[in-house]
Design an enzyme around this catalytic site. Structure first.
Site, PDB file in Angstrom:
ATOM      1  N   SER A   1       0.804  -1.233   0.000  1.00  0.00           N
ATOM      2  CA  SER A   1       0.000   0.000   0.000  1.00  0.00           C
ATOM      3  C   SER A   1       0.828   1.271   0.000  1.00  0.00           C
ATOM      4  CB  SER A   1      -0.929   0.019   1.214  1.00  0.00           C
ATOM      5  OG  SER A   1      -1.970  -0.881   1.014  1.00  0.00           O
TER       6      SER A   1
ATOM      7  N   LYS B   1       0.411   3.438  -2.907  1.00  0.00           N
ATOM      8  CA  LYS B   1      -0.809   4.224  -3.154  1.00  0.00           C
ATOM      9  C   LYS B   1      -0.578   5.741  -3.248  1.00  0.00           C
ATOM     10  CE  LYS B   1      -3.812   0.703  -1.031  1.00  0.00           C
ATOM     11  NZ  LYS B   1      -4.493   0.317   0.222  1.00  0.00           N
TER      12      LYS B   1
ATOM     13  N   TYR C   1      -2.784  -2.871 -10.332  1.00  0.00           N
ATOM     14  CA  TYR C   1      -2.704  -2.636  -8.889  1.00  0.00           C
ATOM     15  C   TYR C   1      -1.836  -3.704  -8.199  1.00  0.00           C
ATOM     16  CZ  TYR C   1      -4.251  -2.462  -4.029  1.00  0.00           C
ATOM     17  OH  TYR C   1      -4.279  -2.421  -2.657  1.00  0.00           O
TER      18      TYR C   1
ATOM     19  N   TYR D   1      -5.051   4.547   7.814  1.00  0.00           N
ATOM     20  CA  TYR D   1      -6.353   3.867   7.912  1.00  0.00           C
ATOM     21  C   TYR D   1      -7.106   4.263   9.177  1.00  0.00           C
ATOM     22  CZ  TYR D   1      -3.939   1.166   4.392  1.00  0.00           C
ATOM     23  OH  TYR D   1      -3.223   0.798   3.299  1.00  0.00           O
TER      24      TYR D   1
ATOM     25  N   VAL E   1       1.075  -3.622   3.933  1.00  0.00           N
ATOM     26  CA  VAL E   1       0.911  -4.905   4.662  1.00  0.00           C
ATOM     27  C   VAL E   1       2.184  -5.735   4.768  1.00  0.00           C
ATOM     28  CG1 VAL E   1      -1.521  -5.513   4.544  1.00  0.00           C
ATOM     29  CG2 VAL E   1      -0.068  -6.000   2.600  1.00  0.00           C
TER      30      VAL E   1
HETATM   31  O1  DON Z   1      -4.564  -4.779  -1.644  1.00  0.00           O
HETATM   32  C1  DON Z   1      -3.869  -5.537  -0.984  1.00  0.00           C
HETATM   33  O2  DON Z   1      -4.338  -6.461  -0.417  1.00  0.00           O
HETATM   34  C2  DON Z   1      -2.374  -5.329  -0.846  1.00  0.00           C
HETATM   35  N1  DON Z   1      -1.721  -5.651  -2.035  1.00  0.00           N
HETATM   36  C3  DON Z   1      -2.042  -3.983  -0.335  1.00  0.00           C
HETATM   37  C4  DON Z   1      -2.788  -3.632   0.901  1.00  0.00           C
HETATM   38  C5  DON Z   1      -1.956  -2.956   1.926  1.00  0.00           C
HETATM   39  O3  DON Z   1      -0.755  -2.888   1.885  1.00  0.00           O
HETATM   40  C6  DON Z   1      -2.701  -2.460   3.093  1.00  0.00           C
HETATM   41  N2  DON Z   1      -1.830  -1.832   4.025  1.00  0.00           N
HETATM   42  N3  DON Z   1      -1.660  -1.898   5.156  1.00  0.00           N
END
Ligand code: DON
Length: 414
Positions: free
Chosen positions: A69, A72, A193, A245, A263
């Site tokens: 993320s 983003k 994405y 978040y 993540v």
């Molecule tokens: O969309 C997802 O599941 C991941 N590729 C990225 C999400 C993410 O990193 C959320 N962050 N804490």
């Protein structure tokens, strides 16, 4: 050891911060993308890169992990560079959602709350200019590599793992497609994405990327302007309100720096005008932010007064000289002038003129030692000069660096 390394004060502080935060072992590695579950839970690194291009590092700062993320905000910066802030805002909001990163939350028009949650990031990624998904990804790849100052690779295994386990993101995209907010093919959008999330970086890279936002969009290592100043500022604003978040409110109070987590355990944080920070440690708290990352950045911010809302110290008076020579009042001014500095100048000069009761005096402002004049200060200086002239005083301004903007100073009001 080089001399600069020997006198370098920051690395030791970073070492100490890692030592103090290492006992935080709470949280869990993300395993909903199976490939991420293989990360070393104890990895821990931090890097700071200043706007002058100096780097400081401790721990596992050169260990690679996927951007997730943290991609983003950088993709958002590219989208607003491509389309402009308002056109992007019509499709993706700015407001903190107060919900988890992968929540099914859209407004009545199917518009996601902000570009930092998955729904908003998917939509933002779909807005990048380019005919095909590979063209769009190529532009994202080039831009994020520009932010990092090196060509980033995709971790193919993580990408495939994300694609295989990505039903929730596909579902979010289908929901937005059905409500009309997403106008491209779902599988094309998720492909781009997942790839942007699978770009491999180190903590050091994140610090360089963050420092580029701190430095008005110019990568301090390469000197290349990646996005313009307004885009960097808009991106930081959204990171500030939505980057962490459902921890965003606590983050503002406890840390107070624009930031974005991912993540895989990375966090990007920015001290505008000063430095960018990268942190990495894979165990995540309930909000999906690195537990140790939050701990170490909280310590750093509290220990060194980095919260953006920290009251700034009042600098010395901008007037370093105020003296009469016959009918001439000379005011020597120095430093960076903002609103309060001009207030001080206005009141001190007015008081001086009132006590001497010299209505036909000349007032000379010497700005030789002024280093910058903010917009509000410029306006007040202009007003001050106008009012003095209306009251019958002669006014002159010495402004060798031509800092005063049009209408005031050299050949203007002087
Ligand atoms: O969309 C997802 O599941 C991941 N590729 C990225 C999400 C993410 O990193 C959320 N962050 N804490």
């Amino acid at each position: 050891m080089e001399q600069t390394e020997r006198i370098e004060p920051v690395n030791r502080i970073l070492d100490a911060l890692l030592r103090l935060s290492a006992p935080v072992t709470t949280g869990r590695i993300a395993d909903y993308i199976p490939e991420l579950a293989k990360a070393d839970p104890d990895a821990f690194g931090i890097a700071v890169v200043s706007v002058l291009g100096h780097a400081y590092e401790a721990g596992d700062s050169r260990k690679e992990f996927t951007l997730q993320s943290i991609s983003k905000p950088f993709v958002y910066a590219l989208a607003i560079s491509d389309l402009g802030l308002d056109a992007v805002h019509e499709r993706v909001g700015f407001e903190p959602s107060g919900e988890p990163f992968n929540a099914f939350s859209l407004d009545d028009q199917g518009r996601p709350a902000n570009p930092m949650v998955n729904a908003g990031a998917l939509l933002t990624s779909s807005l990048i200019s380019g005919q095909s998904s590979s063209e769009r990804f190529a532009r994202i790849h080039a831009s994020l590599s520009g932010f990092a100052g090196r060509v980033l690779d995709v971790d193919q295994k993580v990408f495939e793992s994300e694609r295989e386990s990505g039903d929730r993101n596909r579902a979010l995209a289908y929901l937005m497609k059905a409500s009309g907010s997403l106008t491209r093919e779902v599988l094309d959008v998720t492909e781009v994405y997942f790839r942007q999330c699978s770009l491999l970086v180190t903590t050091y890279d994140i610090a360089v990327m963050s420092a580029t936002l701190a430095n008005d969009g110019i990568n301090p290592m390469t000197g290349v302007q990646i996005v313009d100043s307004a885009v960097a500022r808009h991106t930081l604003a959204v990171m500030g309100s939505c980057g962490m978040y459902d921890y965003a409110g606590q983050w503002a109070v406890r840390v107070g720096m624009p930031a974005k987590s991912g993540v895989s355990g990375g966090i990007s944080a920015v001290k505008p005008g000063q430095f960018g920070i990268g942190v990495f440690s894979p165990r995540l708290d309930d909000a999906g932010n690195s537990s140790r990352g939050v701990a170490v950045l909280t310590l750093l911010s509290e220990g060194y007064g980095l919260n953006l809302l920290q009251h700034p110290p009042r600098p010395a008076s901008p007037i370093h000289l105020l003296k009469w020579d016959a009918d001439v009042l000379s005011a020597g001014i120095r430093g960076d002038l903002d609103f309060v500095d001009l207030e001080l100048i206005v009141h001190e000069v007015a008081e001086e003129l009132a006590t001497k009761k010299k209505s036909d005096a000349e007032v000379r402002f010497d700005l030789t030692h002024v280093t910058s004049i903010g917009e509000a200060a410029n306006m007040m200086l202009e007003q001050l000069v106008t009012r003095l002239k209306e009251s019958g005083f002669r006014v002159s301004i010495e402004d060798p660096s031509m800092l005063v903007k049009v209408g005031v100073g050299q050949g203007g009001l002087a």
